[in-house]
Enzyme design. Structure first.
Site, PDB file in Angstrom:
ATOM      1  NE  ARG A  96       4.031 -14.344   4.429  1.00 12.91           N
ATOM      2  CZ  ARG A  96       5.166 -14.200   3.757  1.00 12.91           C
ATOM      3  NH1 ARG A  96       6.315 -14.095   4.414  1.00 12.91           N
ATOM      4  NH2 ARG A  96       5.178 -14.168   2.446  1.00 12.91           N
ATOM      5  CG  HIS A 114       1.780  -2.009  14.752  1.00 11.07           C
ATOM      6  ND1 HIS A 114       2.556  -2.723  13.868  1.00 11.07           N
ATOM      7  CD2 HIS A 114       2.372  -0.797  14.884  1.00 11.07           C
ATOM      8  CE1 HIS A 114       3.577  -1.974  13.492  1.00 11.07           C
ATOM      9  NE2 HIS A 114       3.490  -0.797  14.088  1.00 11.07           N
ATOM     10  N   GLY A 148      -4.147  -1.344   3.792  1.00  7.92           N
ATOM     11  CA  GLY A 148      -2.793  -0.799   3.949  1.00  7.92           C
ATOM     12  C   GLY A 148      -1.980  -1.544   4.995  1.00  7.92           C
ATOM     13  CB  VAL A 149       1.597  -1.575   5.800  1.00  6.04           C
ATOM     14  CG1 VAL A 149       2.499  -2.154   6.889  1.00  6.04           C
ATOM     15  CG2 VAL A 149       1.812  -2.306   4.490  1.00  6.04           C
TER      16      VAL A 149
END
Ligand code: GAR
Length: 220
Positions: A96, A114, A148-149
């Site tokens: 999310r 990531h 941010g993403v």
């Protein structure tokens, strides 16, 4: 004599929780001066919740589908983390996006892993995107979370080659092995107070220097 303080971790996970497991194991063997005080998931039945229960760690389930506003979901998470006295929030396959109320509640105290070499390939399905882009290397990144993403200051990265016959599954598996090595390391760097954020860069006190260069395909 009293025990030295252990950094109190709250781990957020949506999936199988293999990264969570690597952190549980490294806390248990003393490689990390931290303890997981809460594992929180947004997905009922997530494997991460089972792994936590098996390790005797408290769990919470906050299902995002029961909220109409994203910020309200985040406020519920913040309240739960704060009630457990969480000092560092560890996103481990938490699928999310998080909003300002969450980030503001834990300034410079939220980290994420990531499965790409940021700043290349933010977002989703990044192993597939790296293959399709024809990249010769892929990898994983642990970074601080900002607004941010997948954009926050980078703490540590590991690089793996992309092989000719790789598909998304084989590359993801190769990257995951390295995720399990670098995430506990990043947490220990924070627990030991060795990180300082300077703009977009993370300074690491007394860091060893990387040796060796990888070229793919090799030069010989
Ligand atoms: C990991 O590959 C992690 O890097 C990725 O999800 C997987 C979770 O696996 N995270 C993201 O893509 C975040 N955008 P796990 O549940 O076995 O730890």
């Amino acid at each position: 004599m009293s025990e030295p303080h252990k950094l109190r971790l709250g781990v957020l996970a949506s999936g199988s929780g293999s990264n969570l497991q690597s952190i549980i194991d490294r806390c248990a063997d003393g490689s990390i001066d931290a303890e997981i005080v809460l594992v929180l998931s947004n997905v009922p039945g997530a494997g991460a919740l089972d792994r936590a229960k098996k390790a005797g760690i408290a769990t919470a389930l906050i299902d995002h589908r029961t909220f109409t506003e994203r910020a309200d979901f985040d406020r519920a998470i913040v309240a739960t983390l704060q009630a457990s006295g969480v000092e560092l929030v560890v996103l481990a396959g938490f699928m999310r996006l998080i909003t300002a109320p969450f980030i503001d509640a834990f300034p410079e105290r939220i980290i994420n892993i990531h499965p790409a070499l940021l700043p290349a390939f933010p977002g989703l399905h990044v192993q597939k995107k790296a293959i399709e882009a024809g990249a010769r290397f892929a990898g994983c990144t642990v970074h601080f979370v900002d607004g941010g993403v997948d954009t926050g200051p980078i703490i540590i990265q590991a690089v793996v080659p992309i092989l000719d016959d790789d598909d998304e599954a084989s590359l993801s598996a190769r990257i995951l092995v390295q995720e399990h090595r670098i995430y506990p390391r990043a947490i220990q760097l924070i627990a030991a107070g060795r990180l300082r954020i300077e703009g977009r860069r993370v300074r690491i006190a007394a860091a060893a220097v990387v040796d060796g260069v990888m070229v793919n395909p090799p030069l010989h």
